[in-house]
Design an enzyme around this catalytic site. Structure first.
Site, PDB file in Angstrom:
ATOM      1  CG  ASN A 144      -1.964   1.094   1.152  1.00  0.00           C
ATOM      2  OD1 ASN A 144      -2.808   1.011   0.257  1.00  0.00           O
ATOM      3  ND2 ASN A 144      -1.942   2.082   2.025  1.00  0.00           N
ATOM      4  CD  GLU A 145      -1.378   6.032   0.242  1.00  0.00           C
ATOM      5  OE1 GLU A 145      -0.916   6.304   1.359  1.00  0.00           O
ATOM      6  OE2 GLU A 145      -2.307   6.665  -0.273  1.00  0.00           O
ATOM      7  CD  GLU A 300      -6.078   4.719   0.045  1.00  0.00           C
ATOM      8  OE1 GLU A 300      -5.933   5.806   0.632  1.00  0.00           O
ATOM      9  OE2 GLU A 300      -5.374   3.731   0.269  1.00  0.00           O
ATOM     10  CD1 TRP A 308      -5.087  11.696   6.452  1.00  0.00           C
ATOM     11  CD2 TRP A 308      -4.052  13.508   5.653  1.00  0.00           C
ATOM     12  NE1 TRP A 308      -5.328  11.758   5.107  1.00  0.00           N
ATOM     13  CE2 TRP A 308      -4.708  12.847   4.593  1.00  0.00           C
ATOM     14  CE3 TRP A 308      -3.341  14.674   5.381  1.00  0.00           C
ATOM     15  CZ2 TRP A 308      -4.680  13.327   3.275  1.00  0.00           C
ATOM     16  CZ3 TRP A 308      -3.315  15.149   4.078  1.00  0.00           C
ATOM     17  CH2 TRP A 308      -3.981  14.473   3.043  1.00  0.00           C
ATOM     18  CD  GLU A 348      -6.465   6.107   8.336  1.00  0.00           C
ATOM     19  OE1 GLU A 348      -7.265   6.532   7.496  1.00  0.00           O
ATOM     20  OE2 GLU A 348      -5.391   5.564   8.045  1.00  0.00           O
ATOM     21  CG  PHE A 350     -12.683  11.662  14.588  1.00  0.00           C
ATOM     22  CD1 PHE A 350     -14.053  11.587  14.808  1.00  0.00           C
ATOM     23  CD2 PHE A 350     -11.827  11.381  15.642  1.00  0.00           C
ATOM     24  CE1 PHE A 350     -14.567  11.264  16.056  1.00  0.00           C
ATOM     25  CE2 PHE A 350     -12.323  11.057  16.895  1.00  0.00           C
ATOM     26  CZ  PHE A 350     -13.703  11.001  17.115  1.00  0.00           C
ATOM     27  CG  HIS A 351      -9.986   9.262   6.774  1.00  0.00           C
ATOM     28  ND1 HIS A 351     -10.765   8.763   5.762  1.00  0.00           N
ATOM     29  CD2 HIS A 351      -8.900   9.822   6.194  1.00  0.00           C
ATOM     30  CE1 HIS A 351     -10.158   9.006   4.604  1.00  0.00           C
ATOM     31  NE2 HIS A 351      -9.034   9.650   4.834  1.00  0.00           N
TER      32      HIS A 351
HETATM   33  C1  GAL Z   1      -3.870   6.767   2.590  1.00  0.00           C
HETATM   34  C2  GAL Z   1      -3.742   5.336   3.022  1.00  0.00           C
HETATM   35  C3  GAL Z   1      -5.017   4.807   3.652  1.00  0.00           C
HETATM   36  C4  GAL Z   1      -5.572   5.816   4.609  1.00  0.00           C
HETATM   37  C5  GAL Z   1      -5.764   7.133   3.915  1.00  0.00           C
HETATM   38  C6  GAL Z   1      -6.338   8.207   4.790  1.00  0.00           C
HETATM   39  O1  GAL Z   1      -2.619   7.366   2.546  1.00  0.00           O
HETATM   40  O2  GAL Z   1      -3.402   4.501   1.953  1.00  0.00           O
HETATM   41  O3  GAL Z   1      -4.717   3.597   4.283  1.00  0.00           O
HETATM   42  O4  GAL Z   1      -4.713   5.941   5.696  1.00  0.00           O
HETATM   43  O5  GAL Z   1      -4.519   7.586   3.468  1.00  0.00           O
HETATM   44  O6  GAL Z   1      -6.485   9.423   4.108  1.00  0.00           O
END
Ligand code: GAL
Length: 694
Positions: A144-145, A300, A308, A348, A350-351
């Site tokens: 991932n990323e 995503e 964040w 996360e 509050f994401h």
């Molecule tokens: C991305 C990541 C995800 C999640 C997301 C939150 O960078 O791949 O797992 O954390 O950010 O914005």
């Protein structure tokens, strides 16, 4: 891809097992077709070394398949488990200062660790072996990323890997010394053990070491990806992806793209930034270009706020849908969010998620279901392409050379390319990005924005494009150094000077050390603090270098004037026409803008960074010369138009209802045309059959 997919990262390991049934019912309600599963599941799948528990994942994949939802199956390696750090602390990354980054967040690994690579291989193989033939799996999601949090590690094992990489690239220590310019400051190395990563040091680093270090890290992390990719290929032919992050600087995505089946991206522009639509456009154009024009996946983004930033603005009503459809317009065949169900606990919480804390009774859910319905109606868009007549040269290697160099600018080395892309976006002109050496046959205009590092091959490539009929424009700070970051001698532009017909003999930084107005213009306070009534001598001193702008006056019949910012260059014109000249205390009448005829095309050079208005005027001129038109002329404020295949997308980013003249009798999405016009509400979208609009 046979349809425009819709979905999310799905992390049900956070929830009681019963939640899955409700999740799947909600996914069907929302029109979800694709979910990414398992990305962060390492510790659940392998709670102890050698002990695997796949029961929950078996059941999950079966249930998703039964519901007709495809799975982009993660290899679970993005967040190593606690036991790995405990048993093998040498798998943890170390910063330039020598600080170890510990377990407890995610991505705590050293890319060059042999133990980490071994364990990654084991985890990935276990998953792939088990699910390669599972009918739910339509795609593989590696890791991932990559490098999002840790792009380099300064531990002993990485230092050794760096040496091996240098041996491969340069061969001998003599060659390393030459490439690194170690004759200066007594930096020569006489034994491979003296070769070290650029750790913290007393003062300025060696730019060439820094450049090789960036190359090494991009390659080392790519190698980690290839390890997993090759394991998957042993068992499965399904397409493989790993999610990119726009123009993420540490990884040379051109090199990565060669190894990836489906390009996918994560985009999180800030809803509080009025320029965010540009960022979505930029990311989409870059992803499409990385895939050679093939559709990509938005793997995503978020339905509303992230968690964040310092202040996490929510998306405005309609903005999630608007930006999603904008991404489809520019080439995406899938719109997925992070994440499906908003977390109840953890970093996360509050994401935002597609299923918010409040559940279905929320504004987010309304938008989520509406977008699902819209995407279903756009099935015919899947697989189609976006055409562009304009190419912007985009090169990570040059960006690294610039970032590593000392003294010319402190700004984002990719800022000038972003500025030119923004200008094209605002003008409604479709563009692609190209890497040095790419096939330019289909492009009538080629923009070379501050391509700092270039060698003879790139120079020849650009000259040939002009000779073959393209309009090529290079901007200030192009061709300052060669591929190893060594200054070109005899005038900057180096091997490109003959194509441009000019040489750059001197450079002058102005008040703003930036490549554009967009990047924070800060005029020094200094000038305001001078008091002529007391500063008898100082007040009589003029300092053009503290002035942030420089005027450009049109020169000749085809002249073009405007404003330069932050930087200017002295050109010696050898074989080009001058179209603009600086008006300046110290640089008066110096050429600012030149054009040379080359074969069937032209080569332009701009000896400053232009402000946005001048860039827009110049782009118009270049497009007129190259016979490039905007998608639609005369659009109202706020409206973006994009052509993709047989579809015309009209996207109203503005706050007022817009009215656009159209020929289509009916819209596929959005309000219907009446009397040859369609009206688009604020943040609304209309999609039409483009055949009627040509
Ligand atoms: C991305 C990541 C995800 C999640 C997301 C939150 O960078 O791949 O797992 O954390 O950010 O914005």
């Amino acid at each position: 891809m046979t349809r425009v997919h819709y979905g999310a990262d799905y992390n049900p390991e956070q929830w009681p097992e019963e939640t899955v049934e409700e999740d799947i019912a909600l996914m069907r309600e929302a029109g979800v077709t694709l979910v990414t599963v398992g990305v962060f599941s390492w510790s659940k799948l392998q709670p102890e070394p050698g002990v695997f528990d796949f029961g929950w994942l078996d059941a999950l994949l079966d249930a998703l398949h039964a519901a007709g939802i495809g799975v982009d199956l993660g290899t679970a390696t993005a967040s190593p488990p606690a036991w790995l750090a405990e048993r093998h602390p040498d798998t943890l990354p170390v910063t330039a200062e020598g600080v170890t980054l510990h377990h407890g967040s995610r991505q705590a690994y050293n890319p060059s660790s042999a133990v980490f690579r071994r364990e990654v291989g084991r985890m990935a193989r276990a998953i792939v072996e088990r699910y390669a033939k599972h009918p739910a799996v339509v795609m593989w999601h590696v890791h991932n990323e990559y490098a999002c949090h840790v792009a380099e590690s300064f531990d002993a094992e990485s230092a050794e890997a760096f040496r091996a990489w240098l041996r491969e690239r340069h061969g001998t220590l003599d060659a390393v010394n030459e490439a690194w310019g170690t004759a200066f400051w007594s930096q020569a190395v006489s034994d491979w053990q003296q070769v070290q990563p650029p750790r913290v040091m007393p003062t300025l680093h060696n730019p060439h070491v820094a450049l090789d270090w960036k190359r090494f890290n991009s390659d080392a992390i790519l190698d980690l990806y290839l390890l997993e990719r090759d394991i998957i290929r042993e068992y499965s032919d399904a397409p493989i992806t790993t999610n990119f992050m726009g123009a993420f600087e540490p990884l040379d995505y051109w090199r990565w793209a060669d190894e990836i089946d489906v390009i996918s991206n994560d985009s999180y522009p800030d809803p509080a930034n009025p320029r965010s639509a540009r960022d979505f456009a930029f990311d989409s154009d870059l992803m499409r270009s990385l895939g050679g024009g093939a559709p990509f996946l938005q793997l995503e983004q978020t339905p509303s706020a992230v968690q964040w930033r310092r202040r996490n603005a929510a998306k405005r009503p309609g903005q999630f849908r608007l930006w999603s459809l904008q991404t489809v317009a520019r080439g995406a065949d899938g719109i997925c969010q992070f994440q499906w169900r908003q977390s109840r606990a953890g970093a996360e919480t509050f994401h935002s998620g597609m299923v918010p804390h409040a559940g279905r009774d929320s504004l987010i859910w309304q938008e989520v279901t509406q977008l699902g319905a819209d995407l279903e109606r756009l099935d015919g868009v899947a697989g189609s392409r976006v055409d562009a007549d304009v190419a912007i040269v985009w090169d990570w290697q040059s960006a690294w050379a610039k970032r590593s160099s000392i003294g010319l600018t402190d700004s984002d080395p990719l800022a000038t390319a972003r500025d030119w892309h923004a200008t094209a976006f605002e003008a409604g002109i479709q563009v692609d990005f190209v890497r040095p050496g790419a096939d330019l046959a289909g492009y009538r205009l080629v923009i070379v924005p501050a391509l700092f590092a270039l060698g003879e091959d790139t120079a020849r490539w650009l000259e040939e494009a002009a000779r073959a009929g393209a309009t090529v424009v290079a901007t200030a700070r192009t061709g300052v150094v060669d591929e190893q970051g060594h200054a070109h001698l005899g005038g900057y532009l180096g091997p490109l000077a003959s194509a441009a017909g000019v040489r750059v003999t001197d450079q002058f930084a102005r008040a703003v050390e930036t490549t554009s107005l967009e990047n924070a213009v800060e005029r020094p306070q200094l000038l305001n603090e001078i008091d002529p009534s007391v500063d008898r001598i100082t007040a009589a001193v003029r300092t053009p270098s503290a002035e942030d702008t420089v005027a450009i006056a049109p020169h000749g019949r085809e002249g073009l004037g405007g404003v330069g910012i932050g930087w200017l260059e002295r050109l010696v014109v050898e074989d080009a026409d001058v179209l603009g000249r600086f008006r300046d205390a110290d640089a008066d009448e110096w050429p600012a803008l030149t054009r040379a005829t080359r074969g069937r095309g032209t080569f332009w050079y701009v000896a400053t960074d232009l402000d946005a208005a001048t860039r827009a005027t110049l782009l118009q001129r270049l497009c007129a010369e190259a016979d490039v038109s905007p998608v639609l002329a005369g659009l109202p404020r706020g409206v973006e138009a994009v052509r993709r295949g047989n579809h015309l997308f009209l996207l109203n980013h503005g706050d007022e209802t817009a009215s656009v003249a159209v020929s289509s009798p009916a819209s596929l999405i959005g309000s219907q045309p009446t009397n040859g016009r369609v009206s688009i509400e604020p943040r609304g979208v209309v999609v039409l059959d483009d055949a009627n609009e040509r």
